[in-house]
Motif scaffolding. Structure first.
Motif, short mmCIF file in Angstrom:
data_model
loop_
_atom_site.label_atom_id
_atom_site.label_comp_id
_atom_site.label_asym_id
_atom_site.label_seq_id
_atom_site.Cartn_x
_atom_site.Cartn_y
_atom_site.Cartn_z
N LEU B 19 -56.21 -86.40 -41.59
CA LEU B 19 -56.62 -85.60 -42.75
C LEU B 19 -55.43 -85.27 -43.65
N ILE B 20 -54.31 -84.95 -43.04
CA ILE B 20 -53.10 -84.62 -43.80
C ILE B 20 -52.64 -85.81 -44.63
N ASP B 21 -52.62 -86.98 -43.98
CA ASP B 21 -52.18 -88.17 -44.69
C ASP B 21 -53.16 -88.58 -45.78
N LYS B 23 -54.91 -86.47 -47.54
CA LYS B 23 -54.66 -85.53 -48.64
C LYS B 23 -53.40 -85.94 -49.43
N LEU B 24 -52.41 -86.37 -48.68
CA LEU B 24 -51.15 -86.77 -49.29
C LEU B 24 -51.32 -88.02 -50.14
N ARG B 27 -53.25 -87.35 -53.36
CA ARG B 27 -52.45 -86.68 -54.38
C ARG B 27 -51.48 -87.65 -55.04
N LEU B 28 -50.86 -88.49 -54.21
CA LEU B 28 -49.92 -89.48 -54.74
C LEU B 28 -50.63 -90.42 -55.70
N LYS B 132 -44.53 -94.98 -43.40
CA LYS B 132 -44.88 -93.58 -43.66
C LYS B 132 -43.67 -92.70 -43.39
N PRO B 133 -43.52 -91.56 -44.04
CA PRO B 133 -44.44 -91.05 -45.05
C PRO B 133 -44.32 -91.81 -46.38
N VAL B 134 -45.49 -92.14 -46.94
CA VAL B 134 -45.54 -92.87 -48.20
C VAL B 134 -45.08 -91.94 -49.31
#
Lengths: 146, 159
Positions: B19-21, B23-24, B27-28, B132-134
């Protein structure tokens, strides 16, 4: 005026310490850069998700390690998830604790895993406190008109 | 929405079980002005694309309505490698084996830097492999693939 300047300095110093002490890495800066007027709460939202997710994973890890016959693949999967999410928000020390943990999983070493879990819990707790303090300082600055 | 195909934003389908990734990445991608649909599994991605997944490994039975509208065609798929059920690699293969979808560029993301894994994905037709993180500089690399994907799509439609 003096108040705002002091708060600014306190926030800047605190932030610097978090990077210097290795709690946060560049990924946290990346998160802040994604925050703007159209997404003003982005960092807090992502970090809140991280807190929820981490709490869940730590509790699953404790359960998994209590089992008569420990399923190390399951344990590793949970740690892998936590490693991923901590990396995504820049929580460097939590991420590193996960990396050590996975080595003990590979060796199927229960003692080692239990020690790592404790360490992971400690690092997570510290990270949570630090981030909550950071957000509080930011809020104080905003309210003071900074 | 009133805008013709020429004005339509590029539409990216993001696939990640975290879920965190999600969301990230959302946004990106949005901050690059891409339209985004984010799903949490390869099965849901295939459902969205209108491809049936015969193997039905997805434990979540909630259906995703298949995307039939011209305006929201998918111009690029960005997927995590490590996912329960269908991996990103398996999703990549299914897309590339599909006559209707193989023109869509696919990008793989992974938290692990494993050269054999990276090569396997690139050989299977992935355009890029992001560690990651992208970050923004990774997302900036997507535009040429998106433009090419849209061109191939136009060509496919006119045949």
């Amino acid at each position: 005026m003096d108040g705002v300047a002091q708060l600014k300095k306190r926030l800047a110093d605190y932030t610097t310490s978090l990077y210097d002490e290795g709690y946060l890495d560049d990924q946290f800066v990346q998160l802040q850069q994604l925050q703007d007027e159209s997404n003003p709460e982005f960092v807090v939202e992502v970090v809140s998700l991280f807190f929820q997710d981490s709490q869940r994973l730590l509790s699953e890890l404790a359960k998994a390690l209590e089992q008569q016959s420990v399923d190390f693949r399951k344990v590793d999967a949970y740690v892998h998830q936590l490693k991923g999410s901590s990396s995504s928000i820049g929580a460097q020390r939590v991420q590193r604790a996960c990396i050590s943990f996975r080595n003990y999983c590979d060796d199927q070493n229960i003692e080692g895993c239990l020690k790592c879990l404790q360490q992971l819990k400690n690092e997570y707790s510290l990270m949570k406190n630090k981030l909550e303090t950071l957000f509080k300082l930011e809020q104080q600055l905003l309210e003071a008109g900074g | 929405m009133g805008s013709g195909p020429a004005d339509a934003k590029f539409h990216v389908l993001a696939v990640d079980d975290s879920l965190i990734d999600r969301k990230l990445i959302e946004r990106l991608l949005k901050s690059s002005s891409f339209q985004v649909t984010a799903v949490d599994s390869g099965s849901k991605a295939l459902q969205f694309l209108g491809l049936q997944d015969d193997e039905k490994r997805d434990p979540q039975p909630t259906p995703v309505p298949p995307n039939h509208h011209q305006e929201t065609e998918v111009n690029l798929i960005i997927t995590d490698y490590c996912m329960p059920g269908m991996t990103g690699y398996e999703l990549l293969r299914k897309i590339k084996e599909s006559k209707s979808l193989n023109y869509i560029p696919v990008v793989i993301m992974s938290s692990e830097n494993i050269p054999t894994r990276i090569n396997r994905c690139l050989e299977e037709g992935a355009e890029e492999f992001f560690l990651k993180p992208v970050q923004m500089h990774d997302v900036n690399k997507l535009r040429p693939h998106l433009m090419r994907g849209k061109q191939s799509q136009e060509t496919t439609k006119h045949q």
